[in-house]
Design a protein around this motif. Structure first.
Motif, PDB file in Angstrom:
ATOM      1  N   SER A  63       0.853  -1.185   0.000  1.00  0.00           N
ATOM      2  CA  SER A  63       0.000   0.000   0.000  1.00  0.00           C
ATOM      3  C   SER A  63       0.888   1.233   0.000  1.00  0.00           C
ATOM      4  O   SER A  63       1.493   1.578   1.004  1.00  0.00           O
ATOM      5  CB  SER A  63      -0.902  -0.010   1.241  1.00  0.00           C
ATOM      6  OG  SER A  63      -1.621   1.191   1.326  1.00  0.00           O
ATOM      7  N   PHE A  64       0.958   1.907  -1.145  1.00  0.00           N
ATOM      8  CA  PHE A  64       1.836   3.062  -1.310  1.00  0.00           C
ATOM      9  C   PHE A  64       1.059   4.357  -1.090  1.00  0.00           C
ATOM     10  O   PHE A  64       0.851   5.141  -2.017  1.00  0.00           O
ATOM     11  CB  PHE A  64       2.497   3.049  -2.687  1.00  0.00           C
ATOM     12  CG  PHE A  64       3.411   1.877  -2.876  1.00  0.00           C
ATOM     13  CD1 PHE A  64       4.710   1.918  -2.417  1.00  0.00           C
ATOM     14  CD2 PHE A  64       2.959   0.716  -3.496  1.00  0.00           C
ATOM     15  CE1 PHE A  64       5.557   0.843  -2.583  1.00  0.00           C
ATOM     16  CE2 PHE A  64       3.794  -0.370  -3.662  1.00  0.00           C
ATOM     17  CZ  PHE A  64       5.094  -0.310  -3.203  1.00  0.00           C
ATOM     18  N   SER A  65       0.628   4.575   0.150  1.00  0.00           N
ATOM     19  CA  SER A  65      -0.088   5.796   0.491  1.00  0.00           C
ATOM     20  C   SER A  65       0.735   6.589   1.502  1.00  0.00           C
ATOM     21  O   SER A  65       1.625   6.064   2.171  1.00  0.00           O
ATOM     22  CB  SER A  65      -1.464   5.475   1.089  1.00  0.00           C
ATOM     23  OG  SER A  65      -1.316   4.817   2.336  1.00  0.00           O
ATOM     24  N   PHE A  66       0.414   7.862   1.616  1.00  0.00           N
ATOM     25  CA  PHE A  66       1.138   8.737   2.535  1.00  0.00           C
ATOM     26  C   PHE A  66       0.924   8.295   3.986  1.00  0.00           C
ATOM     27  O   PHE A  66       1.862   8.291   4.783  1.00  0.00           O
ATOM     28  CB  PHE A  66       0.700  10.188   2.341  1.00  0.00           C
ATOM     29  CG  PHE A  66       1.396  11.143   3.273  1.00  0.00           C
ATOM     30  CD1 PHE A  66       2.733  11.459   3.095  1.00  0.00           C
ATOM     31  CD2 PHE A  66       0.709  11.711   4.341  1.00  0.00           C
ATOM     32  CE1 PHE A  66       3.379  12.317   3.961  1.00  0.00           C
ATOM     33  CE2 PHE A  66       1.354  12.570   5.213  1.00  0.00           C
ATOM     34  CZ  PHE A  66       2.684  12.886   5.021  1.00  0.00           C
ATOM     35  N   VAL A  67      -0.300   7.933   4.309  1.00  0.00           N
ATOM     36  CA  VAL A  67      -0.610   7.495   5.680  1.00  0.00           C
ATOM     37  C   VAL A  67       0.177   6.238   6.027  1.00  0.00           C
ATOM     38  O   VAL A  67       0.726   6.121   7.129  1.00  0.00           O
ATOM     39  CB  VAL A  67      -2.126   7.269   5.842  1.00  0.00           C
ATOM     40  CG1 VAL A  67      -2.452   6.687   7.200  1.00  0.00           C
ATOM     41  CG2 VAL A  67      -2.885   8.558   5.612  1.00  0.00           C
ATOM     42  N   ASN A  68       0.266   5.307   5.098  1.00  0.00           N
ATOM     43  CA  ASN A  68       1.028   4.084   5.331  1.00  0.00           C
ATOM     44  C   ASN A  68       2.523   4.395   5.465  1.00  0.00           C
ATOM     45  O   ASN A  68       3.228   3.777   6.254  1.00  0.00           O
ATOM     46  CB  ASN A  68       0.777   3.070   4.218  1.00  0.00           C
ATOM     47  CG  ASN A  68       1.214   1.676   4.600  1.00  0.00           C
ATOM     48  OD1 ASN A  68       1.241   1.314   5.771  1.00  0.00           O
ATOM     49  ND2 ASN A  68       1.575   0.894   3.596  1.00  0.00           N
ATOM     50  N   PHE A  69       3.007   5.352   4.684  1.00  0.00           N
ATOM     51  CA  PHE A  69       4.409   5.756   4.798  1.00  0.00           C
ATOM     52  C   PHE A  69       4.685   6.354   6.174  1.00  0.00           C
ATOM     53  O   PHE A  69       5.687   6.024   6.811  1.00  0.00           O
ATOM     54  CB  PHE A  69       4.774   6.767   3.702  1.00  0.00           C
ATOM     55  CG  PHE A  69       6.154   7.337   3.871  1.00  0.00           C
ATOM     56  CD1 PHE A  69       7.277   6.595   3.564  1.00  0.00           C
ATOM     57  CD2 PHE A  69       6.328   8.616   4.376  1.00  0.00           C
ATOM     58  CE1 PHE A  69       8.552   7.109   3.730  1.00  0.00           C
ATOM     59  CE2 PHE A  69       7.597   9.138   4.551  1.00  0.00           C
ATOM     60  CZ  PHE A  69       8.710   8.388   4.225  1.00  0.00           C
ATOM     61  N   VAL A  70       3.810   7.252   6.640  1.00  0.00           N
ATOM     62  CA  VAL A  70       3.988   7.857   7.958  1.00  0.00           C
ATOM     63  C   VAL A  70       3.949   6.782   9.045  1.00  0.00           C
ATOM     64  O   VAL A  70       4.764   6.786   9.967  1.00  0.00           O
ATOM     65  CB  VAL A  70       2.928   8.954   8.211  1.00  0.00           C
ATOM     66  CG1 VAL A  70       2.951   9.430   9.648  1.00  0.00           C
ATOM     67  CG2 VAL A  70       3.139  10.115   7.263  1.00  0.00           C
ATOM     68  N   PHE A  71       3.014   5.832   8.910  1.00  0.00           N
ATOM     69  CA  PHE A  71       2.945   4.743   9.873  1.00  0.00           C
ATOM     70  C   PHE A  71       4.233   3.925   9.866  1.00  0.00           C
ATOM     71  O   PHE A  71       4.782   3.590  10.915  1.00  0.00           O
ATOM     72  CB  PHE A  71       1.742   3.843   9.585  1.00  0.00           C
ATOM     73  CG  PHE A  71       1.652   2.679  10.526  1.00  0.00           C
ATOM     74  CD1 PHE A  71       1.209   2.848  11.830  1.00  0.00           C
ATOM     75  CD2 PHE A  71       2.031   1.411  10.118  1.00  0.00           C
ATOM     76  CE1 PHE A  71       1.143   1.783  12.709  1.00  0.00           C
ATOM     77  CE2 PHE A  71       1.972   0.331  10.983  1.00  0.00           C
ATOM     78  CZ  PHE A  71       1.523   0.518  12.293  1.00  0.00           C
ATOM     79  N   GLY A  72       4.737   3.616   8.676  1.00  0.00           N
ATOM     80  CA  GLY A  72       5.999   2.875   8.561  1.00  0.00           C
ATOM     81  C   GLY A  72       7.171   3.652   9.125  1.00  0.00           C
ATOM     82  O   GLY A  72       8.069   3.083   9.744  1.00  0.00           O
ATOM     83  N   PHE A  73       7.172   4.963   8.938  1.00  0.00           N
ATOM     84  CA  PHE A  73       8.244   5.801   9.470  1.00  0.00           C
ATOM     85  C   PHE A  73       8.224   5.793  10.995  1.00  0.00           C
ATOM     86  O   PHE A  73       9.265   5.618  11.636  1.00  0.00           O
ATOM     87  CB  PHE A  73       8.112   7.238   8.937  1.00  0.00           C
ATOM     88  CG  PHE A  73       9.293   8.096   9.230  1.00  0.00           C
ATOM     89  CD1 PHE A  73      10.397   8.073   8.398  1.00  0.00           C
ATOM     90  CD2 PHE A  73       9.309   8.932  10.335  1.00  0.00           C
ATOM     91  CE1 PHE A  73      11.497   8.863   8.662  1.00  0.00           C
ATOM     92  CE2 PHE A  73      10.400   9.721  10.610  1.00  0.00           C
ATOM     93  CZ  PHE A  73      11.506   9.688   9.773  1.00  0.00           C
ATOM     94  N   VAL A  74       7.039   5.953  11.570  1.00  0.00           N
ATOM     95  CA  VAL A  74       6.908   5.940  13.033  1.00  0.00           C
ATOM     96  C   VAL A  74       7.256   4.558  13.585  1.00  0.00           C
ATOM     97  O   VAL A  74       7.957   4.433  14.596  1.00  0.00           O
ATOM     98  CB  VAL A  74       5.496   6.380  13.459  1.00  0.00           C
ATOM     99  CG1 VAL A  74       5.261   6.168  14.940  1.00  0.00           C
ATOM    100  CG2 VAL A  74       5.256   7.842  13.087  1.00  0.00           C
TER     101      VAL A  74
END
Length: 159
Positions: free
Chosen positions: A22-33
């Motif tokens: 899932s290449f979404s911004f929310v998923n990226f932020v979750f992965g970053f955190v």
């Protein structure tokens, strides 16, 4: 050291995106955190590593600045749409704790980005910042707000 930790955090975030699909911004932020937390968890020198100290401070500073920005916008908008003016403009001399060019420049720009305030000048000895403000009801309170708000939080991140 901070750059390598940040790049590792980004790399782990992109790996998270690839694994989940899932290449979404929310998923990226979750992965970053999530990767930040995992890196913090496995790190031996948590207290000595500035990356784990500055990351949460930077996020808190962004929310603090957004709060101040919205508050100042509402204050100026209220003054514009009401028939009476609550402005009490003044030029304030703020003593600086910030010493480097970067610290002074960032502080001046953050003050200028907030509606109702404008950084005018820095003294030749770089110990005083002159600020024009639309709402100066108490000079000491205004100076304390800048010193304990923008300057203190900015220096916590930069130093």
């Amino acid at each position: 050291m901070i750059k390598t930790r940040f790049l590792s955090n980004l790399l782990l975030s992109f790996i998270w995106l690839a694994v989940t699909g899932s290449f979404s911004f929310v998923n990226f932020v979750f992965g970053f955190v999530l990767s930040f937390f995992l890196m913090w968890l496995i790190s031996k020198d948590r207290r000595e590593n500035k990356y784990f100290y500055r990351g949460p401070k930077l996020i808190a500073f962004v929310f603090f600045f957004l709060y101040e920005l919205i508050k100042a916008n509402l204050q100026v908008a209220y003054d514009v749409i009401t028939p009476s003016f609550y402005m009490k403009p003044g030029i304030i001399k703020i003593p600086l704790t910030a010493k480097s060019d970067l610290e002074i420049t960032l502080l001046g720009n953050l003050i200028s980005l907030t509606p109702g305030t404008l950084s005018l000048d820095v003294s030749d000895d770089r110990k005083v910042l002159y600020v024009h403000a639309m709402y100066v009801h108490d000079r000491d309170e205004f100076i304390a707000d800048i010193k304990n708000g923008f300057e203190r939080k900015l220096l916590e991140i930069l130093r």
